[in-house]
Design a protein around this motif. Sequence first.
Motif, PDB file in Angstrom:
ATOM      1  N   GLU A  64       0.799  -1.217   0.000  1.00 24.06           N
ATOM      2  CA  GLU A  64       0.000   0.000   0.000  1.00 24.06           C
ATOM      3  C   GLU A  64       0.842   1.281   0.000  1.00 24.06           C
ATOM      4  OE1 GLU A  64      -0.604  -2.679   1.758  1.00 24.06           O
ATOM      5  OE2 GLU A  64      -2.735  -2.940   2.260  1.00 24.06           O
ATOM      6  N   HIS A  65       2.094   1.208   0.474  1.00 28.02           N
ATOM      7  CA  HIS A  65       2.946   2.396   0.533  1.00 28.02           C
ATOM      8  C   HIS A  65       3.445   2.825  -0.847  1.00 28.02           C
ATOM      9  CE1 HIS A  65       5.632  -1.045   0.517  1.00 28.02           C
ATOM     10  NE2 HIS A  65       6.618  -0.251   0.128  1.00 28.02           N
ATOM     11  N   GLU A  66       3.210   1.987  -1.885  1.00 27.78           N
ATOM     12  CA  GLU A  66       3.693   2.312  -3.231  1.00 27.78           C
ATOM     13  C   GLU A  66       2.632   2.008  -4.289  1.00 27.78           C
ATOM     14  OE1 GLU A  66       7.228   0.039  -3.148  1.00 27.78           O
ATOM     15  OE2 GLU A  66       6.199  -1.913  -3.174  1.00 27.78           O
ATOM     16  N   SER A  67       1.346   1.957  -3.859  1.00 28.91           N
ATOM     17  CA  SER A  67       0.231   1.683  -4.762  1.00 28.91           C
ATOM     18  C   SER A  67      -0.879   2.701  -4.535  1.00 28.91           C
ATOM     19  CB  SER A  67      -0.338   0.279  -4.529  1.00 28.91           C
ATOM     20  OG  SER A  67       0.665  -0.705  -4.629  1.00 28.91           O
ATOM     21  N   ILE A  68      -1.534   3.121  -5.598  1.00 31.05           N
ATOM     22  CA  ILE A  68      -2.640   4.072  -5.467  1.00 31.05           C
ATOM     23  C   ILE A  68      -3.888   3.394  -4.911  1.00 31.05           C
ATOM     24  CG2 ILE A  68      -4.264   5.496  -6.792  1.00 31.05           C
ATOM     25  CD1 ILE A  68      -1.970   6.263  -8.619  1.00 31.05           C
ATOM     26  N   ALA A  69      -4.127   2.156  -5.328  1.00 27.94           N
ATOM     27  CA  ALA A  69      -5.364   1.473  -4.940  1.00 27.94           C
ATOM     28  C   ALA A  69      -5.077   0.089  -4.381  1.00 27.94           C
ATOM     29  CB  ALA A  69      -6.311   1.362  -6.132  1.00 27.94           C
ATOM     30  N   VAL A  70      -5.986  -0.345  -3.539  1.00 30.24           N
ATOM     31  CA  VAL A  70      -6.009  -1.727  -3.051  1.00 30.24           C
ATOM     32  C   VAL A  70      -7.220  -2.395  -3.675  1.00 30.24           C
ATOM     33  CG1 VAL A  70      -6.717  -3.073  -1.027  1.00 30.24           C
ATOM     34  CG2 VAL A  70      -4.738  -1.601  -0.884  1.00 30.24           C
ATOM     35  N   VAL A  71      -7.068  -3.640  -4.133  1.00 34.56           N
ATOM     36  CA  VAL A  71      -8.212  -4.396  -4.643  1.00 34.56           C
ATOM     37  C   VAL A  71      -8.601  -5.450  -3.613  1.00 34.56           C
ATOM     38  CG1 VAL A  71      -7.632  -4.001  -7.058  1.00 34.56           C
ATOM     39  CG2 VAL A  71      -6.734  -6.013  -5.917  1.00 34.56           C
ATOM     40  N   HIS A  72      -9.897  -5.642  -3.452  1.00 37.82           N
ATOM     41  CA  HIS A  72     -10.386  -6.565  -2.432  1.00 37.82           C
ATOM     42  C   HIS A  72     -10.481  -8.001  -2.942  1.00 37.82           C
ATOM     43  CE1 HIS A  72     -11.077  -3.025  -0.147  1.00 37.82           C
ATOM     44  NE2 HIS A  72     -12.134  -2.614  -0.845  1.00 37.82           N
ATOM     45  N   ALA A  73     -10.358  -8.200  -4.241  1.00 33.32           N
ATOM     46  CA  ALA A  73     -10.482  -9.541  -4.815  1.00 33.32           C
ATOM     47  C   ALA A  73      -9.138 -10.254  -4.808  1.00 33.32           C
ATOM     48  CB  ALA A  73     -10.991  -9.439  -6.254  1.00 33.32           C
ATOM     49  N   LYS A  74      -9.190 -11.569  -4.823  1.00 31.92           N
ATOM     50  CA  LYS A  74      -7.960 -12.342  -5.001  1.00 31.92           C
ATOM     51  C   LYS A  74      -7.455 -12.173  -6.430  1.00 31.92           C
ATOM     52  CE  LYS A  74      -7.420 -16.456  -3.618  1.00 31.92           C
ATOM     53  NZ  LYS A  74      -7.570 -17.930  -3.425  1.00 31.92           N
ATOM     54  N   PRO A  75      -6.176 -11.916  -6.629  1.00 32.26           N
ATOM     55  CA  PRO A  75      -5.639 -11.809  -7.987  1.00 32.26           C
ATOM     56  C   PRO A  75      -5.943 -13.034  -8.849  1.00 32.26           C
ATOM     57  CG  PRO A  75      -4.049 -10.960  -6.426  1.00 32.26           C
ATOM     58  CD  PRO A  75      -5.160 -11.568  -5.608  1.00 32.26           C
ATOM     59  N   GLU A  76      -5.942 -14.222  -8.239  1.00 34.13           N
ATOM     60  CA  GLU A  76      -6.233 -15.423  -9.019  1.00 34.13           C
ATOM     61  C   GLU A  76      -7.660 -15.397  -9.567  1.00 34.13           C
ATOM     62  OE1 GLU A  76      -5.597 -20.260  -8.845  1.00 34.13           O
ATOM     63  OE2 GLU A  76      -5.580 -19.113  -6.987  1.00 34.13           O
ATOM     64  N   SER A  77      -8.593 -14.819  -8.829  1.00 39.13           N
ATOM     65  CA  SER A  77      -9.970 -14.704  -9.325  1.00 39.13           C
ATOM     66  C   SER A  77     -10.044 -13.754 -10.514  1.00 39.13           C
ATOM     67  CB  SER A  77     -10.901 -14.211  -8.209  1.00 39.13           C
ATOM     68  OG  SER A  77     -10.955 -15.133  -7.139  1.00 39.13           O
ATOM     69  N   VAL A  78      -9.251 -12.672 -10.473  1.00 39.04           N
ATOM     70  CA  VAL A  78      -9.204 -11.750 -11.612  1.00 39.04           C
ATOM     71  C   VAL A  78      -8.599 -12.460 -12.818  1.00 39.04           C
ATOM     72  CG1 VAL A  78      -8.345  -9.528 -12.430  1.00 39.04           C
ATOM     73  CG2 VAL A  78      -8.967  -9.810 -10.019  1.00 39.04           C
ATOM     74  N   PHE A  79      -7.553 -13.239 -12.593  1.00 34.24           N
ATOM     75  CA  PHE A  79      -6.926 -14.035 -13.657  1.00 34.24           C
ATOM     76  C   PHE A  79      -7.945 -14.947 -14.327  1.00 34.24           C
ATOM     77  CE2 PHE A  79      -5.091 -18.130 -14.824  1.00 34.24           C
ATOM     78  CZ  PHE A  79      -4.083 -17.767 -15.715  1.00 34.24           C
ATOM     79  N   GLU A  80      -8.715 -15.649 -13.529  1.00 31.40           N
ATOM     80  CA  GLU A  80      -9.695 -16.579 -14.086  1.00 31.40           C
ATOM     81  C   GLU A  80     -10.783 -15.844 -14.866  1.00 31.40           C
ATOM     82  OE1 GLU A  80      -9.235 -19.714 -10.328  1.00 31.40           O
ATOM     83  OE2 GLU A  80     -11.096 -18.598 -10.633  1.00 31.40           O
ATOM     84  N   ALA A  81     -11.243 -14.709 -14.345  1.00 25.53           N
ATOM     85  CA  ALA A  81     -12.297 -13.959 -15.023  1.00 25.53           C
ATOM     86  C   ALA A  81     -11.818 -13.431 -16.375  1.00 25.53           C
ATOM     87  CB  ALA A  81     -12.765 -12.804 -14.141  1.00 25.53           C
ATOM     88  N   LEU A  82     -10.591 -12.931 -16.435  1.00 31.41           N
ATOM     89  CA  LEU A  82     -10.035 -12.473 -17.708  1.00 31.41           C
ATOM     90  C   LEU A  82      -9.901 -13.632 -18.692  1.00 31.41           C
ATOM     91  CD1 LEU A  82      -7.308  -9.996 -16.407  1.00 31.41           C
ATOM     92  CD2 LEU A  82      -9.427  -9.403 -17.598  1.00 31.41           C
ATOM     93  N   GLY A  83      -9.530 -14.798 -18.182  1.00 25.84           N
ATOM     94  CA  GLY A  83      -9.441 -15.973 -19.035  1.00 25.84           C
ATOM     95  C   GLY A  83     -10.785 -16.377 -19.602  1.00 25.84           C
ATOM     96  N   LEU A  84     -11.845 -16.243 -18.813  1.00 22.68           N
ATOM     97  CA  LEU A  84     -13.179 -16.589 -19.291  1.00 22.68           C
ATOM     98  C   LEU A  84     -13.651 -15.642 -20.392  1.00 22.68           C
ATOM     99  CD1 LEU A  84     -14.948 -17.570 -15.963  1.00 22.68           C
ATOM    100  CD2 LEU A  84     -14.394 -19.069 -17.872  1.00 22.68           C
ATOM    101  N   LEU A  85     -13.118 -14.428 -20.413  1.00 25.34           N
ATOM    102  CA  LEU A  85     -13.432 -13.500 -21.501  1.00 25.34           C
ATOM    103  C   LEU A  85     -12.718 -13.882 -22.794  1.00 25.34           C
ATOM    104  CD1 LEU A  85     -13.444  -9.893 -20.013  1.00 25.34           C
ATOM    105  CD2 LEU A  85     -15.387 -11.354 -20.554  1.00 25.34           C
ATOM    106  N   GLY A  86     -11.773 -14.804 -22.696  1.00 20.87           N
ATOM    107  CA  GLY A  86     -11.025 -15.214 -23.876  1.00 20.87           C
ATOM    108  C   GLY A  86      -9.648 -14.597 -23.978  1.00 20.87           C
ATOM    109  N   LEU A  87      -9.205 -13.871 -22.943  1.00 20.35           N
ATOM    110  CA  LEU A  87      -7.882 -13.268 -22.973  1.00 20.35           C
ATOM    111  C   LEU A  87      -6.813 -14.310 -22.671  1.00 20.35           C
ATOM    112  CD1 LEU A  87      -8.572  -9.903 -21.134  1.00 20.35           C
ATOM    113  CD2 LEU A  87      -8.063 -10.222 -23.547  1.00 20.35           C
TER     114      LEU A  87
END
Length: 310
Positions: A64-87
């Motif tokens: 947090e000391h070097e980031s503008i935002a914090v995300v509440h989701a697990k990064p792996e969940s974001v990875f999976e969602a992007l994959g489901l879009l076909g990325l």
Amino acid sequence: WIAAIAVMVCAHPAPARQRTPSKVVEYAPHVRIDWPDRRVEVDGEVVLRDGMLELFACSPHTREHESIAVVHAKPESVFEALGLLGLTPGHPVKYDDVADRWIPPSGETVRIDVRWTVASRTHTADIGTWMQSIATGKPVPPDVWRFAGSTRTKEGTFLADADGTVICVVDFASALIAMSELKTADNDALWVRARTDAIPPIGTPVTLLFSAVDPVVLELHVGLDGAISLDGKTLSMKRIVDRVRRFQTDHRSTRVTIRHHARTQRHIVERIADGLRRAVRPGTAVDTIEEPGEVDHSPQRTRSTIVPPA
């Protein structure tokens, strides 16, 4: 559904061709998929408005000391969602021992916007406008973000979950989203800082919007006899047109590719392409790709036509 997700995580996903839901759906805690816009929505909040940056977004209790935002989701969940879009994910920065050099991150280009509400008014901006180059004072351009996809340890740990490296502006070997160029993480060489005047107050809830940049491709095949096949099934021209129109109903940004044998008669291919150009939305690209035959080893040749507005 669980089996499909497992396959998507283990293998690099290919662009989706199947019919998809026509609404925004909850995929995981703090992660939603907007199917019509090919976009993943991730909840977070502002944690920094001033200072040098190594990330735009991180996981809680990490950077947090070097980031503008914090995300509440697990990064792996974001990875999976992007994959489901076909990325298709690429890889974060890595070192090539043989060539003795660092290899820049790779992966499909992703557009990332941030949405927030102040005094009942909703705002949306490219995340690059919340940052500025120390050397030039300019914002970070929107076309630099790559779906690097992080990596896994031998034990199966998803490193972006462990390190909190969600959207990185310098080189992290665990980055989920990385920049297309090498950017050292040495403190003396940090190149970007927060643009305080553009960022809402600390604690402001935000939604990060990860959007697919490339269109979804519908691929057809034309045989020597002029038969048209889609997903391995031979269909009439009428049914092909129906499928293309339904496909464009499901996806906002599309492209149609017609692959044909090198010895397929040209007038047959052009007749099919013309029929599809009349059926698709204005602005849709219709490509014809000539593939070499068994003896002809010349490279494939592509002709592309974009249907103009009415």
